[in-house]
Every structure is written in C-alpha cells, then in structure tokens.
Design a protein around this motif. Structure first.
Motif, mmCIF file in Angstrom:
data_model
loop_
_atom_site.group_PDB
_atom_site.id
_atom_site.type_symbol
_atom_site.label_atom_id
_atom_site.label_comp_id
_atom_site.label_asym_id
_atom_site.label_seq_id
_atom_site.Cartn_x
_atom_site.Cartn_y
_atom_site.Cartn_z
ATOM 1 N N ALA A 1 -20.369 -50.195 -22.313
ATOM 2 C CA ALA A 1 -21.495 -49.926 -21.417
ATOM 3 C C ALA A 1 -21.097 -49.960 -19.953
ATOM 4 O O ALA A 1 -21.806 -49.389 -19.110
ATOM 5 C CB ALA A 1 -22.615 -50.941 -21.674
ATOM 6 N N ASP A 2 -19.994 -50.616 -19.614
ATOM 7 C CA ASP A 2 -19.560 -50.642 -18.212
ATOM 8 C C ASP A 2 -18.520 -49.579 -17.899
ATOM 9 O O ASP A 2 -18.046 -49.502 -16.767
ATOM 10 C CB ASP A 2 -19.025 -52.022 -17.848
ATOM 11 C CG ASP A 2 -17.789 -52.391 -18.657
ATOM 12 O OD1 ASP A 2 -17.503 -51.703 -19.660
ATOM 13 O OD2 ASP A 2 -17.112 -53.378 -18.296
ATOM 14 N N GLY A 3 -18.142 -48.763 -18.868
ATOM 15 C CA GLY A 3 -17.212 -47.673 -18.637
ATOM 16 C C GLY A 3 -15.821 -47.901 -19.184
ATOM 17 O O GLY A 3 -15.031 -46.946 -19.252
ATOM 18 N N PRO B 1 -9.808 -46.951 -14.306
ATOM 19 C CA PRO B 1 -9.692 -48.391 -14.588
ATOM 20 C C PRO B 1 -10.498 -49.249 -13.636
ATOM 21 O O PRO B 1 -10.695 -48.903 -12.481
ATOM 22 C CB PRO B 1 -8.193 -48.631 -14.406
ATOM 23 C CG PRO B 1 -7.781 -47.640 -13.356
ATOM 24 C CD PRO B 1 -8.637 -46.434 -13.577
ATOM 25 N N HIS B 2 -10.937 -50.405 -14.154
ATOM 26 C CA HIS B 2 -11.557 -51.445 -13.337
ATOM 27 C C HIS B 2 -11.548 -52.729 -14.158
ATOM 28 O O HIS B 2 -11.399 -52.694 -15.374
ATOM 29 C CB HIS B 2 -12.977 -51.050 -12.921
ATOM 30 C CG HIS B 2 -13.896 -50.784 -14.071
ATOM 31 N ND1 HIS B 2 -14.455 -51.781 -14.842
ATOM 32 C CD2 HIS B 2 -14.360 -49.611 -14.590
ATOM 33 C CE1 HIS B 2 -15.227 -51.254 -15.778
ATOM 34 N NE2 HIS B 2 -15.180 -49.935 -15.647
ATOM 35 N N PRO B 3 -11.683 -53.881 -13.528
ATOM 36 C CA PRO B 3 -11.602 -55.149 -14.273
ATOM 37 C C PRO B 3 -12.739 -55.299 -15.272
ATOM 38 O O PRO B 3 -13.761 -54.612 -15.216
ATOM 39 C CB PRO B 3 -11.674 -56.216 -13.169
ATOM 40 C CG PRO B 3 -11.388 -55.505 -11.899
ATOM 41 C CD PRO B 3 -11.847 -54.093 -12.092
ATOM 42 N N MET B 4 -12.534 -56.227 -16.196
ATOM 43 C CA MET B 4 -13.593 -56.585 -17.131
ATOM 44 C C MET B 4 -14.699 -57.318 -16.390
ATOM 45 O O MET B 4 -14.517 -57.811 -15.279
ATOM 46 C CB MET B 4 -13.028 -57.474 -18.252
ATOM 47 C CG MET B 4 -11.954 -56.811 -19.089
ATOM 48 S SD MET B 4 -11.071 -57.975 -20.158
ATOM 49 C CE MET B 4 -12.412 -58.725 -21.059
ATOM 50 N N ALA B 5 -15.870 -57.356 -17.020
ATOM 51 C CA ALA B 5 -16.977 -58.093 -16.423
ATOM 52 C C ALA B 5 -16.596 -59.556 -16.261
ATOM 53 O O ALA B 5 -15.981 -60.153 -17.154
ATOM 54 C CB ALA B 5 -18.232 -57.950 -17.280
ATOM 55 N N GLU B 6 -16.949 -60.140 -15.119
ATOM 56 C CA GLU B 6 -16.522 -61.499 -14.824
ATOM 57 C C GLU B 6 -17.088 -62.485 -15.854
ATOM 58 O O GLU B 6 -18.236 -62.381 -16.281
ATOM 59 C CB GLU B 6 -16.962 -61.899 -13.415
ATOM 60 C CG GLU B 6 -18.458 -61.857 -13.163
ATOM 61 C CD GLU B 6 -18.950 -60.457 -12.883
ATOM 62 O OE1 GLU B 6 -20.159 -60.300 -12.678
ATOM 63 O OE2 GLU B 6 -18.128 -59.507 -12.873
ATOM 64 N N GLY C 1 -23.594 -53.317 -19.029
ATOM 65 C CA GLY C 1 -23.435 -52.411 -17.903
ATOM 66 C C GLY C 1 -22.464 -52.975 -16.883
ATOM 67 O O GLY C 1 -21.994 -54.115 -16.993
ATOM 68 N N ALA C 2 -22.160 -52.161 -15.895
ATOM 69 C CA ALA C 2 -21.242 -52.586 -14.840
ATOM 70 C C ALA C 2 -21.921 -53.603 -13.933
ATOM 71 O O ALA C 2 -23.098 -53.465 -13.594
ATOM 72 C CB ALA C 2 -20.772 -51.379 -14.038
ATOM 73 N N THR C 3 -21.173 -54.623 -13.545
ATOM 74 C CA THR C 3 -21.694 -55.670 -12.675
ATOM 75 C C THR C 3 -21.407 -55.338 -11.208
ATOM 76 O O THR C 3 -20.668 -54.405 -10.888
ATOM 77 C CB THR C 3 -21.058 -57.018 -13.043
ATOM 78 O OG1 THR C 3 -19.633 -56.941 -12.835
ATOM 79 C CG2 THR C 3 -21.337 -57.366 -14.496
ATOM 80 N N LEU D 1 -19.718 -44.518 -8.475
ATOM 81 C CA LEU D 1 -20.351 -45.593 -7.718
ATOM 82 C C LEU D 1 -21.817 -45.261 -7.456
ATOM 83 O O LEU D 1 -22.210 -44.082 -7.446
ATOM 84 C CB LEU D 1 -19.611 -45.811 -6.394
ATOM 85 C CG LEU D 1 -18.220 -46.435 -6.495
ATOM 86 C CD1 LEU D 1 -17.504 -46.370 -5.144
ATOM 87 C CD2 LEU D 1 -18.300 -47.876 -6.988
ATOM 88 N N PRO D 2 -22.653 -46.271 -7.267
ATOM 89 C CA PRO D 2 -24.075 -45.983 -7.026
ATOM 90 C C PRO D 2 -24.315 -45.053 -5.847
ATOM 91 O O PRO D 2 -25.252 -44.239 -5.863
ATOM 92 C CB PRO D 2 -24.673 -47.377 -6.775
ATOM 93 C CG PRO D 2 -23.752 -48.318 -7.482
ATOM 94 C CD PRO D 2 -22.382 -47.709 -7.357
ATOM 95 N N GLU D 3 -23.489 -45.134 -4.803
ATOM 96 C CA GLU D 3 -23.656 -44.250 -3.654
ATOM 97 C C GLU D 3 -22.878 -42.951 -3.793
ATOM 98 O O GLU D 3 -22.879 -42.123 -2.880
ATOM 99 C CB GLU D 3 -23.206 -44.963 -2.378
ATOM 100 C CG GLU D 3 -21.724 -45.292 -2.322
ATOM 101 C CD GLU D 3 -21.378 -46.630 -2.983
ATOM 102 O OE1 GLU D 3 -20.259 -47.103 -2.782
ATOM 103 O OE2 GLU D 3 -22.255 -47.188 -3.677
ATOM 104 N N GLY D 4 -22.203 -42.754 -4.955
ATOM 105 C CA GLY D 4 -21.412 -41.551 -5.177
ATOM 106 C C GLY D 4 -22.271 -40.345 -5.513
ATOM 107 O O GLY D 4 -23.505 -40.439 -5.651
ATOM 108 N N PRO D 5 -21.636 -39.179 -5.667
ATOM 109 C CA PRO D 5 -22.394 -37.952 -5.962
ATOM 110 C C PRO D 5 -22.995 -37.915 -7.355
ATOM 111 O O PRO D 5 -23.814 -37.046 -7.640
ATOM 112 C CB PRO D 5 -21.355 -36.840 -5.770
ATOM 113 C CG PRO D 5 -20.039 -37.508 -5.970
ATOM 114 C CD PRO D 5 -20.208 -38.914 -5.475
#
Length: 270
Positions: free
Chosen positions: A98-100, A199-204, A218-220, A237-241
């Motif tokens: 769910a977070d990608g 890539p991005h880290p796992m949820a904290e 979902g992504a934190t 990203l939320p502010e992305g296109p």
C-alpha cells in the motif's frame, strides 16, 4: 580282482500330502484359522436393464445431439471483446504494497516452480538508500518469456508473498520473439493513490512481517519526506503532477499494447 559293490541310492523323502509310492499333489495354501471368507465384490453403480441397458452405449451422445439443434454463437473478435471469467489465468503482474514498495523478494520460487522454464529472476540486496521491498532482498531482474509460458498458474501458487498474480489480460501478440519477453517494468502493477514510487524506506517502526500481514495501509509522512529529500521532482509526491506521469510502462508492454490496438482497429474497419 573283484570290483567293489556300489551302494544303493538313498530313498527320496516323501513329500507332504503325497500318497505313498505316488506323485505329489499340489496343495492349496493354508488360510489363517478362523479368518472370515473374503466378501464377494458388488458394484456400487446400479446396473441397467431392459431398454435402458440397450441404449446405454449411445447415451454419451445425448449432449452432442442436444447441442446440434442449438443456435451457433460466434464471437466477433476483435470487433467485440467478451469479458473473461474472474479467475481467468492471463498476463502476470508484480504487485506492490500500500505504500508503494514491491512485494517481490527475489526468492526465485516462481522460477523453480515453472514447468516450462519461462521465468528468470535475479535478486538484489536492499540498502538504506535503495529499499525496493520489505526485508533484505528484492527482485532486481524479473523476466517472463510468453513464448514458453503455458499459463498453468503454478508460479503464483509458489509465491510466498503474493507478489505474483495473474490478470485477465489475454491479448498478447508481438512481431518479434524478443518482443514476447516481458521485463520487470512491464509486469509491475500500476501505482495507486497513497503509494510512493520505490525506492524508499519502510514505514517507521515496522518489519517485513507487518507488511506481510497487511498492517501497512499507505505511505507515511516520514516516507514522503525521505522521497522529497532524495527525489524532489518525484511525481508520486502529494505536490507532484500525479500518478499518470509516474506510470512508466516498459517498452515491451508498450509495443504489445500498440499491436493489440492496431488489431482492434483493423478488425473494426471490416
């Protein structure tokens, strides 16, 4: 000089059950004392008789004869596309959490289970700067040769994380043999709302077990901040296109889609 006298031959022992001076008689093997006699076999299928028994050999043609007088239905493909059954085994798909993050951990069990040797997997190690899936490894290279695939579904049964599933997409055609080999980018599932491109880290505060249990929804904010710092122009990203620019279909899948679309246009022109 007198010759020595020969000894007479020794008498042969008499066989059990043989009469004195006669030939041996074959005896039946002795059964266990008190053992019940074997029951006579009885078929569980009711036996037909009369006219029914006479027509039994041709009874199997009943289905054939009943369909001979039905209206023939011809599907007008590709002008008309008929939906498949929900559990149809079509093109494969590599799923995401769910977070990608990707569900594939590069275990290669799908490749071992494939009876046609159509799957090739190479695993890579996750690092703090390149975390593609929960845990230690991810599928760095993932290929499926659809010239060999028999769509049996054994690969999805072998997958321990439900990373590999099969879709209802059956329109697979290409002009070249190399164009029938799907790469990882061609098989990845599309991004959904709330996902960040890996890539991005796992949820904290989570482990790979939390991901397997579906506890990550979902992504934190921490994950978004990390992506914003590493890739400020990331479209997810939320502010992305948005997700549409983020969807980068692989060249094989794009060429396949173009061939299928051309076939539909050609079929509709007739």
């Amino acid at each position: 000089m007198a010759e020595p006298r020969k000894k007479p031959p020794a008498p042969r022992p008499q066989q059990a059950g043989a009469p004195a001076g006669g030939k041996a008689v074959a005896r039946k093997p002795a059964s266990e004392v008190g053992a019940p006699a074997a029951p006579q076999y009885e078929s569980l299928i009711p036996q037909s008789s009369g006219l029914r028994a006479l027509l039994a050999p041709v009874g199997g043609f009943g289905v054939t004869l009943s369909n001979m007088f039905r209206k023939t239905v011809t599907e007008q493909y590709p002008r008309e596309t008929v939906p498949t059954k929900p559990r149809y085994h079509g093109r494969h798909q590599l799923n995401r959490y769910a977070d990608g993050l990707e569900k594939c951990i590069g275990c290669e069990l799908c490749a071992w289970a494939c009876p046609a040797d159509a799957i090739y997997v190479e695993a890579g190690d996750n690092t703090p700067d390149e975390q593609y899936s929960p845990g230690e490894r991810y599928g760095r290279v993932y290929q499926i040769n659809y010239l060999r695939c028999i769509f049996c579904g054994l690969c999805i049964e072998a997958c321990p994380t439900r990373a590999l599933t099969m879709t209802n997409d059956y329109e697979l055609a290409g002009p070249t043999r190399a164009g029938m080999i799907y790469e990882k980018q061609d098989l990845l599932a599309p991004l959904r709302d709330g996902m960040l491109a890996a890539p991005h880290p796992m949820a904290e505060g989570t482990t790979d077990t939390d991901y397997y249990r579906g506890e990550v929804t979902g992504a934190t904010q921490e994950q978004q901040d990390w992506v914003r710092e590493q890739r400020p122009d990331d479209p997810t990203l939320p502010e992305g296109p948005g997700l549409t620019p983020a969807e980068q279909v692989g060249p094989t899948a794009a060429a396949m889609a173009a061939n299928v679309a051309a076939a539909h246009r050609q079929g509709g022109a007739r």
